[in-house]
Design a protein around this motif. Structure first.
Motif, PDB file in Angstrom:
ATOM      1  N   ALA A 309      51.660  -5.432  25.253  1.00  0.00           N
ATOM      2  CA  ALA A 309      52.168  -4.556  23.840  1.00  0.00           C
ATOM      3  C   ALA A 309      51.366  -5.253  22.685  1.00  0.00           C
ATOM      4  O   ALA A 309      51.356  -6.437  22.503  1.00  0.00           O
ATOM      5  CB  ALA A 309      53.644  -4.810  24.015  1.00  0.00           C
ATOM      6  N   ALA A 310      50.916  -4.323  21.915  1.00  0.00           N
ATOM      7  CA  ALA A 310      50.319  -4.541  20.562  1.00  0.00           C
ATOM      8  C   ALA A 310      51.294  -4.730  19.816  1.00  0.00           C
ATOM      9  O   ALA A 310      52.186  -3.842  19.443  1.00  0.00           O
ATOM     10  CB  ALA A 310      49.153  -3.725  20.253  1.00  0.00           C
ATOM     11  N   THR A 311      51.406  -6.090  18.935  1.00  0.00           N
ATOM     12  CA  THR A 311      52.511  -6.133  17.900  1.00  0.00           C
ATOM     13  C   THR A 311      51.787  -6.578  16.768  1.00  0.00           C
ATOM     14  O   THR A 311      50.823  -6.909  16.629  1.00  0.00           O
ATOM     15  CB  THR A 311      53.808  -7.258  18.449  1.00  0.00           C
ATOM     16  N   PRO A 312      52.626  -6.571  15.515  1.00  0.00           N
ATOM     17  CA  PRO A 312      52.171  -7.244  14.455  1.00  0.00           C
ATOM     18  C   PRO A 312      51.858  -8.517  14.401  1.00  0.00           C
ATOM     19  O   PRO A 312      51.020  -9.132  13.808  1.00  0.00           O
ATOM     20  CB  PRO A 312      53.205  -6.942  13.312  1.00  0.00           C
ATOM     21  N   ARG A 313      52.379  -9.329  15.467  1.00  0.00           N
ATOM     22  CA  ARG A 313      51.811 -10.837  15.590  1.00  0.00           C
ATOM     23  C   ARG A 313      50.912 -10.897  16.677  1.00  0.00           C
ATOM     24  O   ARG A 313      50.392 -12.176  16.933  1.00  0.00           O
ATOM     25  CB  ARG A 313      53.186 -11.363  16.215  1.00  0.00           C
ATOM     26  N   GLY A 314      50.226  -9.764  17.218  1.00  0.00           N
ATOM     27  CA  GLY A 314      49.250  -9.937  18.188  1.00  0.00           C
ATOM     28  C   GLY A 314      49.606  -9.382  19.545  1.00  0.00           C
ATOM     29  O   GLY A 314      50.832  -8.667  19.684  1.00  0.00           O
ATOM     30  N   LEU A 315      48.813  -9.575  20.500  1.00  0.00           N
ATOM     31  CA  LEU A 315      49.074  -9.095  21.972  1.00  0.00           C
ATOM     32  C   LEU A 315      49.968  -9.988  22.698  1.00  0.00           C
ATOM     33  O   LEU A 315      49.992 -11.233  22.807  1.00  0.00           O
ATOM     34  CB  LEU A 315      47.708  -9.157  22.681  1.00  0.00           C
ATOM     35  N   VAL A 316      51.242  -9.315  23.234  1.00  0.00           N
ATOM     36  CA  VAL A 316      52.009 -10.149  24.025  1.00  0.00           C
ATOM     37  C   VAL A 316      52.354  -9.317  25.354  1.00  0.00           C
ATOM     38  O   VAL A 316      51.932  -8.128  25.464  1.00  0.00           O
ATOM     39  CB  VAL A 316      53.549 -10.225  23.340  1.00  0.00           C
ATOM     40  N   VAL A 317      52.772  -9.927  26.313  1.00  0.00           N
ATOM     41  CA  VAL A 317      52.890  -9.379  27.707  1.00  0.00           C
ATOM     42  C   VAL A 317      54.245  -9.638  28.244  1.00  0.00           C
ATOM     43  O   VAL A 317      54.698 -10.518  29.053  1.00  0.00           O
ATOM     44  CB  VAL A 317      51.796  -9.955  28.642  1.00  0.00           C
ATOM     45  N   PRO A 318      55.322  -9.122  27.590  1.00  0.00           N
ATOM     46  CA  PRO A 318      56.663  -9.095  28.014  1.00  0.00           C
ATOM     47  C   PRO A 318      56.845  -8.627  29.370  1.00  0.00           C
ATOM     48  O   PRO A 318      56.157  -7.711  29.809  1.00  0.00           O
ATOM     49  CB  PRO A 318      57.439  -8.257  27.061  1.00  0.00           C
ATOM     50  N   LYS A 319      57.768  -8.825  30.266  1.00  0.00           N
ATOM     51  CA  LYS A 319      58.040  -8.421  31.669  1.00  0.00           C
ATOM     52  C   LYS A 319      59.145  -7.765  31.880  1.00  0.00           C
ATOM     53  O   LYS A 319      60.253  -7.975  31.366  1.00  0.00           O
ATOM     54  CB  LYS A 319      57.893  -9.851  32.649  1.00  0.00           C
ATOM     55  N   VAL A 320      58.974  -6.689  32.806  1.00  0.00           N
ATOM     56  CA  VAL A 320      60.393  -5.993  33.289  1.00  0.00           C
ATOM     57  C   VAL A 320      60.487  -6.571  34.495  1.00  0.00           C
ATOM     58  O   VAL A 320      59.919  -6.718  35.481  1.00  0.00           O
ATOM     59  CB  VAL A 320      60.003  -4.530  33.435  1.00  0.00           C
ATOM     60  N   ARG A 321      61.693  -7.355  34.574  1.00  0.00           N
ATOM     61  CA  ARG A 321      62.314  -8.047  35.733  1.00  0.00           C
ATOM     62  C   ARG A 321      62.500  -7.109  36.868  1.00  0.00           C
ATOM     63  O   ARG A 321      63.347  -6.243  36.806  1.00  0.00           O
ATOM     64  CB  ARG A 321      63.397  -8.885  35.282  1.00  0.00           C
ATOM     65  N   ASP A 322      62.008  -7.490  37.910  1.00  0.00           N
ATOM     66  CA  ASP A 322      62.428  -6.976  39.212  1.00  0.00           C
ATOM     67  C   ASP A 322      62.426  -5.231  39.203  1.00  0.00           C
ATOM     68  O   ASP A 322      63.206  -4.421  39.429  1.00  0.00           O
ATOM     69  CB  ASP A 322      63.923  -6.752  39.773  1.00  0.00           C
ATOM     70  N   ALA A 323      61.160  -4.944  38.632  1.00  0.00           N
ATOM     71  CA  ALA A 323      60.766  -3.528  38.195  1.00  0.00           C
ATOM     72  C   ALA A 323      60.892  -2.556  39.533  1.00  0.00           C
ATOM     73  O   ALA A 323      61.041  -1.373  39.638  1.00  0.00           O
ATOM     74  CB  ALA A 323      59.626  -3.406  37.515  1.00  0.00           C
ATOM     75  N   ASP A 324      60.576  -3.301  40.563  1.00  0.00           N
ATOM     76  CA  ASP A 324      60.502  -2.687  41.936  1.00  0.00           C
ATOM     77  C   ASP A 324      61.790  -2.044  42.527  1.00  0.00           C
ATOM     78  O   ASP A 324      61.911  -1.295  43.503  1.00  0.00           O
ATOM     79  CB  ASP A 324      59.891  -3.359  43.051  1.00  0.00           C
ATOM     80  N   ARG A 325      63.067  -2.675  41.933  1.00  0.00           N
ATOM     81  CA  ARG A 325      64.251  -2.378  42.165  1.00  0.00           C
ATOM     82  C   ARG A 325      64.895  -1.080  41.246  1.00  0.00           C
ATOM     83  O   ARG A 325      65.962  -0.842  41.509  1.00  0.00           O
ATOM     84  CB  ARG A 325      65.338  -3.613  42.243  1.00  0.00           C
ATOM     85  N   MET A 326      64.046  -0.866  40.365  1.00  0.00           N
ATOM     86  CA  MET A 326      64.499   0.301  39.663  1.00  0.00           C
ATOM     87  C   MET A 326      64.257   1.742  39.603  1.00  0.00           C
ATOM     88  O   MET A 326      63.296   1.849  40.282  1.00  0.00           O
ATOM     89  CB  MET A 326      63.921  -0.216  37.867  1.00  0.00           C
ATOM     90  N   SER A 327      65.177   2.465  39.341  1.00  0.00           N
ATOM     91  CA  SER A 327      64.687   4.005  39.326  1.00  0.00           C
ATOM     92  C   SER A 327      63.915   4.274  38.296  1.00  0.00           C
ATOM     93  O   SER A 327      63.751   3.447  37.359  1.00  0.00           O
ATOM     94  CB  SER A 327      65.936   4.895  39.563  1.00  0.00           C
ATOM     95  N   LEU A 328      63.243   5.763  38.223  1.00  0.00           N
ATOM     96  CA  LEU A 328      62.440   6.071  37.268  1.00  0.00           C
ATOM     97  C   LEU A 328      63.122   5.936  35.833  1.00  0.00           C
ATOM     98  O   LEU A 328      62.694   5.494  34.809  1.00  0.00           O
ATOM     99  CB  LEU A 328      62.084   7.500  37.643  1.00  0.00           C
ATOM    100  N   ARG A 329      64.472   6.449  35.860  1.00  0.00           N
ATOM    101  CA  ARG A 329      65.274   6.253  34.451  1.00  0.00           C
ATOM    102  C   ARG A 329      65.568   4.891  34.180  1.00  0.00           C
ATOM    103  O   ARG A 329      65.306   4.646  32.950  1.00  0.00           O
ATOM    104  CB  ARG A 329      66.639   6.949  34.714  1.00  0.00           C
ATOM    105  N   GLU A 330      65.804   4.067  35.118  1.00  0.00           N
ATOM    106  CA  GLU A 330      65.790   2.738  34.504  1.00  0.00           C
ATOM    107  C   GLU A 330      64.628   1.991  34.079  1.00  0.00           C
ATOM    108  O   GLU A 330      64.841   1.152  33.158  1.00  0.00           O
ATOM    109  CB  GLU A 330      66.562   1.755  35.943  1.00  0.00           C
ATOM    110  N   LEU A 331      63.447   2.298  34.813  1.00  0.00           N
ATOM    111  CA  LEU A 331      62.313   1.876  34.227  1.00  0.00           C
ATOM    112  C   LEU A 331      62.005   2.304  32.762  1.00  0.00           C
ATOM    113  O   LEU A 331      61.320   1.721  32.013  1.00  0.00           O
ATOM    114  CB  LEU A 331      61.141   2.234  35.201  1.00  0.00           C
ATOM    115  N   ALA A 332      62.346   3.643  32.643  1.00  0.00           N
ATOM    116  CA  ALA A 332      61.948   4.157  31.181  1.00  0.00           C
ATOM    117  C   ALA A 332      62.691   3.534  30.150  1.00  0.00           C
ATOM    118  O   ALA A 332      62.445   3.191  29.068  1.00  0.00           O
ATOM    119  CB  ALA A 332      62.023   5.797  31.338  1.00  0.00           C
TER     120      ALA A 332
END
Length: 440
Positions: A309-332
């Motif tokens: 993610a590009a932010t005013p502070r620079g490039l950061v890479v936050p994580k979606v925890r356990d993304a493989d357990r999420m539905s399409l709606r939950e991911l969105a």
């Protein structure tokens, strides 16, 4: 007077330094336990620090914009009349902030690494080491060294000087970067500034208005170090695939009118995230980590999906925890929260670590694709390009279609060409025909 110095704590991820963004208190203010006294910026996020004691602020030992090492005192508090009334603040782990238990120090989010288990890289310039805590022996003053060119910052170095000394230097036109401090630990004193002023070591600004210099610090500094380490450690291989994503875009339009998705921001990135999580099942190597120290490849049975993610502070890479357990709606929904927190600088430090695979959505900038660099500790990163209307051959006829380019970089120590190609082809197949998802 019962004077105590509050050292900059480790916020829980083994970080070695932070920048002071702004103080919430001033000398003479009365503070209570857990009252927010300062906001700092680490290499991962902005954090508000609570006061561990009750008392009266006597002195601020660091000023906004200054980079301070963990363990360096940043504020002096007089506990007279306050310490006995209220106990020290507790960390999330139940210990008192800064207190040692079983060889570990209580931090804001629990307990930090065991004492002596983290070796920090020595800084090239010893002057950035602040005055040691009172309980430790005072380090010897560093040997004199040639002063850098006046008016120039050296490697993001922030000179050590108290606010009154900085104001004096500004009034006299003296560049603190050009001085060697004579105080304990290399701190620049009032006498150093006055001596420099009388010796004509004044700031001269060449090409005024034609250049702008900013110290390398915070997110930019951490990103640069991580990218260099990754590029020169993991042997990168990048493969490309152009995909007709018309069916995916048509499904997106249908889902927008579905009751379950009416209030959700459904983007191509959400579909790509779902496709990555599904494709990992067939090629778990892209979700593994090369552990050089242990001589092992660590295979993860979960997906902590990083989103660049590009932010005013620079490039950061936050994580979606356990993304493989999420539905399409939950991911969105998770992606929308993640983007908002990243832009506002409120991503918790714990959400910035332990990713397993990453997506960088360069398409939001109108870019077709690129050769992304691996996030350190991961074995694959997918670049998602812009979705464009392009001529495409369907059943022998050239027709306009929605087309997107994908690029996959992977660590060739962990992922062979066959595995990388299969994973990229699987992601492309799901985006080209979402019905393929039921086969995974």
């Amino acid at each position: 007077m019962a004077l105590k110095h509050f050292p900059l704590p480790d916020v829980g991820e083994g970080l070695t330094e932070a920048e002071i963004l702004g103080w919430r208190v001033k000398p003479g203010d009365t503070v209570t336990v857990n009252q927010v006294i300062v906001e700092i910026e680490t290499a991962k996020a902005s954090v508000e620090l609570p006061c561990p004691w009750a008392g009266t602020v006597r002195e601020l030992l660091a000023e906004p914009g200054q980079t301070v090492q963990v363990g360096t005192p940043i504020i002096a508090i007089d506990l007279s009349g306050g310490a006995a009334a209220e106990p020290a603040a507790e960390s999330a782990g139940g210990g008192r902030l800064g207190e040692e238990s079983n060889g570990r120090i209580a931090t804001l989010v629990g307990y930090g690494p065991r004492t002596g288990s983290v070796k920090r890289r020595p800084r090239k310039d010893r002057r950035v080491a602040a005055v040691a805590a009172p309980a430790r022996p005072e380090p010897p003053a560093p040997a004199p060294r040639p002063a850098p060119e006046p008016g120039r910052s050296v490697g993001g170095y922030v000179p050590l000087a108290k606010p009154p000394v900085r104001k004096l230097a500004k009034d006299l036109g003296v560049d603190l970067h050009a001085l060697s401090g004579s105080g304990s630990g290399g701190v620049i004193t009032r006498e150093d500034v006055q001596s420099a002023a009388s010796g004509a070591q004044r700031v001269e600004q060449p090409a005024a208005g034609r250049e702008r210099r900013e110290p390398i610090k915070g997110v930019r500094k951490a990103t640069a170090r991580a990218m260099v380490d990754s590029a020169f450690t993991a042997p990168h291989v990048t493969e490309f695939l152009t995909v007709d994503v018309t069916p995916m875009m048509e499904l997106r339009e249908r889902l927008r009118s579905h009751p379950e998705f009416r209030d959700v921001k459904l983007t191509p990135l959400a579909f790509a995230a779902k496709a990555v999580c599904l494709a990992v099942r067939r090629t778990p190597d892209v979700n593994a980590t090369w552990d050089e120290a242990a001589g092992e490849i660590v295979y993860k049975n979960y997906v902590h999906l990083g989103i660049a993610a590009a932010t005013p502070r620079g490039l950061v890479v936050p994580k979606v925890r356990d993304a493989d357990r999420m539905s399409l709606r939950e991911l969105a929904e998770a992606l929308e929260r993640l983007a908002t927190n990243a832009r506002e600088g409120t991503t918790p430090p714990a959400d910035m670590v332990n990713g397993t695979i990453t997506i960088t959505n360069v398409g939001v900038f109108g870019v077709d694709t690129g050769t992304p660099i691996l996030n350190p500790g991961e074995s694959a990163i997918l670049a998602l390009g812009a979705v464009r209307d392009m001529p495409w051959v369907v059943d022998g006829q050239v027709v306009p279609r929605k087309v997107c380019q994908l690029a996959l970089s992977f660590d060739h120590r962990v992922v062979d060409g066959q595995q990388g190609s299969r994973f990229l082809a699987d992601v492309g197949a799901i985006l080209a025909d979402p019905a393929m998802a039921i086969t995974y």
